[in-house]
Design a protein around this motif. Sequence first.
Motif, PDB file in Angstrom:
ATOM      1  N   ARG A 117      59.149 164.844  50.142  1.00  0.00           N
ATOM      2  CA  ARG A 117      59.866 164.546  51.425  1.00  0.00           C
ATOM      3  C   ARG A 117      61.005 165.322  51.457  1.00  0.00           C
ATOM      4  NH1 ARG A 117      64.227 161.317  51.176  1.00  0.00           N
ATOM      5  NH2 ARG A 117      64.790 160.265  49.329  1.00  0.00           N
ATOM      6  N   ASP A 118      61.517 165.472  52.904  1.00  0.00           N
ATOM      7  CA  ASP A 118      62.559 166.083  53.052  1.00  0.00           C
ATOM      8  C   ASP A 118      63.888 165.305  52.593  1.00  0.00           C
ATOM      9  OD1 ASP A 118      64.345 168.041  54.286  1.00  0.00           O
ATOM     10  OD2 ASP A 118      64.713 167.060  56.033  1.00  0.00           O
ATOM     11  N   GLU A 119      64.745 166.151  52.161  1.00  0.00           N
ATOM     12  CA  GLU A 119      66.027 165.732  51.255  1.00  0.00           C
ATOM     13  C   GLU A 119      66.862 164.704  52.258  1.00  0.00           C
ATOM     14  OE1 GLU A 119      68.366 168.541  49.451  1.00  0.00           O
ATOM     15  OE2 GLU A 119      66.660 169.604  48.277  1.00  0.00           O
ATOM     16  N   ASP A 120      66.807 165.158  53.546  1.00  0.00           N
ATOM     17  CA  ASP A 120      67.585 164.256  54.449  1.00  0.00           C
ATOM     18  C   ASP A 120      67.071 162.986  54.880  1.00  0.00           C
ATOM     19  OD1 ASP A 120      69.637 166.187  54.018  1.00  0.00           O
ATOM     20  OD2 ASP A 120      68.957 167.211  55.698  1.00  0.00           O
ATOM     21  N   ALA A 121      65.815 162.807  54.535  1.00  0.00           N
ATOM     22  CA  ALA A 121      64.805 161.704  55.182  1.00  0.00           C
ATOM     23  C   ALA A 121      65.202 160.563  54.395  1.00  0.00           C
ATOM     24  CB  ALA A 121      63.457 162.134  54.927  1.00  0.00           C
ATOM     25  N   ASP A 122      64.872 159.433  55.207  1.00  0.00           N
ATOM     26  CA  ASP A 122      65.275 158.145  54.559  1.00  0.00           C
ATOM     27  C   ASP A 122      64.250 157.885  53.460  1.00  0.00           C
ATOM     28  OD1 ASP A 122      67.150 157.446  56.648  1.00  0.00           O
ATOM     29  OD2 ASP A 122      65.770 156.675  58.094  1.00  0.00           O
ATOM     30  N   PRO A 123      64.696 157.259  52.474  1.00  0.00           N
ATOM     31  CA  PRO A 123      64.039 156.784  51.303  1.00  0.00           C
ATOM     32  C   PRO A 123      62.718 155.863  51.796  1.00  0.00           C
ATOM     33  CG  PRO A 123      66.279 155.726  51.120  1.00  0.00           C
ATOM     34  CD  PRO A 123      66.086 156.412  52.442  1.00  0.00           C
ATOM     35  N   LEU A 124      61.601 156.099  51.289  1.00  0.00           N
ATOM     36  CA  LEU A 124      60.508 155.631  51.176  1.00  0.00           C
ATOM     37  C   LEU A 124      60.368 154.175  50.629  1.00  0.00           C
ATOM     38  CD1 LEU A 124      57.982 158.207  50.747  1.00  0.00           C
ATOM     39  CD2 LEU A 124      58.716 157.440  52.781  1.00  0.00           C
ATOM     40  N   GLU A 125      59.963 153.084  51.310  1.00  0.00           N
ATOM     41  CA  GLU A 125      59.880 151.607  50.645  1.00  0.00           C
ATOM     42  C   GLU A 125      58.915 151.925  49.827  1.00  0.00           C
ATOM     43  OE1 GLU A 125      58.601 147.317  52.055  1.00  0.00           O
ATOM     44  OE2 GLU A 125      59.398 148.817  53.518  1.00  0.00           O
ATOM     45  N   PHE A 126      59.184 151.083  48.346  1.00  0.00           N
ATOM     46  CA  PHE A 126      58.314 150.959  47.456  1.00  0.00           C
ATOM     47  C   PHE A 126      57.133 150.108  47.613  1.00  0.00           C
ATOM     48  CE2 PHE A 126      57.099 149.434  43.199  1.00  0.00           C
ATOM     49  CZ  PHE A 126      56.914 150.624  42.423  1.00  0.00           C
ATOM     50  N   PRO A 127      55.990 150.459  47.342  1.00  0.00           N
ATOM     51  CA  PRO A 127      54.673 149.606  47.574  1.00  0.00           C
ATOM     52  C   PRO A 127      54.808 148.222  47.035  1.00  0.00           C
ATOM     53  CG  PRO A 127      54.235 151.270  46.129  1.00  0.00           C
ATOM     54  CD  PRO A 127      55.573 151.605  46.516  1.00  0.00           C
ATOM     55  N   SER A 128      54.306 147.106  47.765  1.00  0.00           N
ATOM     56  CA  SER A 128      54.325 145.653  47.326  1.00  0.00           C
ATOM     57  C   SER A 128      53.095 145.605  46.438  1.00  0.00           C
ATOM     58  CB  SER A 128      54.096 144.827  48.405  1.00  0.00           C
ATOM     59  OG  SER A 128      55.321 144.954  49.228  1.00  0.00           O
ATOM     60  N   PRO A 129      53.263 144.869  45.376  1.00  0.00           N
ATOM     61  CA  PRO A 129      52.167 144.687  44.281  1.00  0.00           C
ATOM     62  C   PRO A 129      51.015 143.679  45.022  1.00  0.00           C
ATOM     63  CG  PRO A 129      54.045 143.482  43.709  1.00  0.00           C
ATOM     64  CD  PRO A 129      54.469 144.152  44.772  1.00  0.00           C
ATOM     65  N   ILE A 130      49.780 143.984  44.654  1.00  0.00           N
ATOM     66  CA  ILE A 130      48.860 143.219  45.122  1.00  0.00           C
ATOM     67  C   ILE A 130      48.900 141.750  44.271  1.00  0.00           C
ATOM     68  CG2 ILE A 130      46.258 142.733  45.297  1.00  0.00           C
ATOM     69  CD1 ILE A 130      46.030 145.593  45.695  1.00  0.00           C
ATOM     70  N   PRO A 131      48.867 140.512  45.069  1.00  0.00           N
ATOM     71  CA  PRO A 131      49.126 139.255  44.243  1.00  0.00           C
ATOM     72  C   PRO A 131      47.827 139.130  43.269  1.00  0.00           C
ATOM     73  CG  PRO A 131      49.188 139.163  46.788  1.00  0.00           C
ATOM     74  CD  PRO A 131      48.954 140.557  46.609  1.00  0.00           C
ATOM     75  N   ARG A 132      48.084 138.711  42.403  1.00  0.00           N
ATOM     76  CA  ARG A 132      47.282 138.356  41.343  1.00  0.00           C
ATOM     77  C   ARG A 132      46.872 136.901  41.391  1.00  0.00           C
ATOM     78  NH1 ARG A 132      49.298 143.421  41.019  1.00  0.00           N
ATOM     79  NH2 ARG A 132      48.921 144.151  38.984  1.00  0.00           N
ATOM     80  N   PRO A 133      45.285 136.612  41.074  1.00  0.00           N
ATOM     81  CA  PRO A 133      44.986 135.239  41.108  1.00  0.00           C
ATOM     82  C   PRO A 133      45.692 134.300  40.490  1.00  0.00           C
ATOM     83  CG  PRO A 133      43.012 136.703  40.319  1.00  0.00           C
ATOM     84  CD  PRO A 133      44.689 137.543  40.632  1.00  0.00           C
ATOM     85  N   GLY A 134      46.103 133.087  41.081  1.00  0.00           N
ATOM     86  CA  GLY A 134      46.993 132.249  40.382  1.00  0.00           C
ATOM     87  C   GLY A 134      48.334 132.204  40.209  1.00  0.00           C
ATOM     88  N   GLU A 135      49.082 133.438  40.474  1.00  0.00           N
ATOM     89  CA  GLU A 135      50.271 133.780  40.579  1.00  0.00           C
ATOM     90  C   GLU A 135      51.034 133.893  42.045  1.00  0.00           C
ATOM     91  OE1 GLU A 135      51.094 137.489  38.707  1.00  0.00           O
ATOM     92  OE2 GLU A 135      49.965 136.857  36.763  1.00  0.00           O
ATOM     93  N   PRO A 136      52.014 133.322  42.258  1.00  0.00           N
ATOM     94  CA  PRO A 136      52.696 133.291  43.580  1.00  0.00           C
ATOM     95  C   PRO A 136      53.078 134.676  43.989  1.00  0.00           C
ATOM     96  CG  PRO A 136      54.202 132.409  42.059  1.00  0.00           C
ATOM     97  CD  PRO A 136      52.957 132.566  41.127  1.00  0.00           C
ATOM     98  N   PRO A 137      52.832 135.029  45.092  1.00  0.00           N
ATOM     99  CA  PRO A 137      53.397 136.675  45.407  1.00  0.00           C
ATOM    100  C   PRO A 137      54.927 136.820  45.613  1.00  0.00           C
ATOM    101  CG  PRO A 137      52.564 135.360  47.473  1.00  0.00           C
ATOM    102  CD  PRO A 137      52.354 134.467  46.131  1.00  0.00           C
TER     103      PRO A 137
END
Length: 71
Positions: free
Chosen positions: A25-45
């Motif tokens: 990305r361009d150096e002056d661009a806003d930082p990108l949001e880190f992706p959220s992990p996919i919830p695992r079965p039996g674990e709270p998101p």
Amino acid sequence: MTEYLLAHVADQLAEANWMFATVNRDEDADPLEFPSPIPRPGEPPEDDPETRSAPAIAQGPSVHELSAFFA
């Protein structure tokens, strides 16, 4: 076990795409949001995005080092 492995693969792919987009990305661009992990079965998101941050790459280069390498 299959659901955990698929979620892990999907999370790793999302992180790789995030790293690629961050480095290219361009150096002056806003930082990108880190992706959220996919919830695992039996674990709270993870509901609080303020406490979630991008994990450090174990013994790997920083985003700035990657950016300098690919520049």
